[in-house]
Design a protein around this motif. Structure first.
Motif, PDB file in Angstrom:
ATOM      1  N   ARG A  17     -47.157  21.116  18.536  1.00  0.00           N
ATOM      2  CA  ARG A  17     -46.339  22.326  18.443  1.00  0.00           C
ATOM      3  C   ARG A  17     -45.465  22.477  19.689  1.00  0.00           C
ATOM      4  O   ARG A  17     -44.260  22.724  19.588  1.00  0.00           O
ATOM      5  N   ASP A  18     -46.059  22.281  20.873  1.00  0.00           N
ATOM      6  CA  ASP A  18     -45.302  22.402  22.121  1.00  0.00           C
ATOM      7  C   ASP A  18     -44.198  21.350  22.202  1.00  0.00           C
ATOM      8  O   ASP A  18     -43.077  21.649  22.632  1.00  0.00           O
ATOM      9  N   LEU A  20     -42.661  19.801  19.682  1.00  0.00           N
ATOM     10  CA  LEU A  20     -41.604  20.060  18.700  1.00  0.00           C
ATOM     11  C   LEU A  20     -40.816  21.334  18.985  1.00  0.00           C
ATOM     12  O   LEU A  20     -39.718  21.504  18.449  1.00  0.00           O
ATOM     13  N   ARG A  21     -41.349  22.193  19.829  1.00  0.00           N
ATOM     14  CA  ARG A  21     -40.612  23.396  20.236  1.00  0.00           C
ATOM     15  C   ARG A  21     -39.490  23.086  21.227  1.00  0.00           C
ATOM     16  O   ARG A  21     -38.596  23.901  21.414  1.00  0.00           O
ATOM     17  N   GLN A  22     -39.578  21.922  21.862  1.00  0.00           N
ATOM     18  CA  GLN A  22     -38.528  21.533  22.806  1.00  0.00           C
ATOM     19  C   GLN A  22     -37.225  21.354  22.029  1.00  0.00           C
ATOM     20  O   GLN A  22     -37.231  20.805  20.928  1.00  0.00           O
ATOM     21  N   ARG A  26     -34.844  16.298  23.047  1.00  0.00           N
ATOM     22  CA  ARG A  26     -36.206  16.216  23.618  1.00  0.00           C
ATOM     23  C   ARG A  26     -36.393  15.022  24.558  1.00  0.00           C
ATOM     24  O   ARG A  26     -37.457  14.416  24.612  1.00  0.00           O
TER      25      ARG A  26
END
Length: 170
Positions: A17-18, A20-22, A26
């Motif tokens: 999750r962290d 893919l939040r970038q 990325r």
């Protein structure tokens, strides 16, 4: 990339999750992931391999730029680090984007299908099916392999074969 020392499934979900939040592309997150994946520390590299697998499953091709490195890593990871080897195998299959890369991966995966560990055989079966989806030359071989595995072998292998067979029959 901060890796907790107990790395459970919840840690993998949170790390995914962290990651893919970038915001795309990325670059920093991918650079950190690849650095951790190539770490000499087996725990760090295993956790990074799990994260790479999870991220690649969510966004196939996200590590396409590193496909050759991943394929080389599949061949280099020692058999006693089987979890990392399995995760990297699936990651490499999900990120192989050229015919040459998929062909190289297919030969590595064929040898892993003969591994003594059921988990490695199941992952190799999945990786081969992933490769066959985009590589028509592998399709017939993959369907036969999945059909044989669906009817024979350990429950984990039968289950994986049933799940992967759907990809190729669509």
């Amino acid at each position: 990339m901060g890796i907790p020392r107990s790395w459970k499934d919840a840690d993998g979900v949170a790390a995914t999750r962290d990651f893919l939040r970038q915001p795309p592309p990325r670059r920093a997150a991918i650079r950190d992931l690849m650095t951790s994946l190539l770490s000499a520390d087996s725990f760090t590299s295993r956790c990074a391999a799990d994260l790479a697998r999870r991220v690649s499953a969510r966004e196939p091709g996200i590590l396409r730029k590193y496909a050759d490195v991943l394929i080389d890593l599949v061949a280099e990871i020692p058999a006693d680090r089987w979890q990392a080897r399995g995760y990297v195998t699936l990651t490499a299959a999900l990120n192989a984007s050229t015919h040459q890369q998929r062909t190289r991966m297919a030969s590595l995966v064929r040898s892993l299908i003969q591994d003594e560990r059921i988990a490695i055989r199941a992952i190799a079966l999945e990786a081969f099916a992933v490769l066959a989806v985009t590589e028509p030359d592998l399709r017939d071989e993959a369907i036969l392999l999945l059909e044989h595995s669906r009817l024979n072998g350990a429950p984990a292998i039968r289950s994986r074969a049933r799940r992967m067979r759907i990809l190729l029959l669509v």
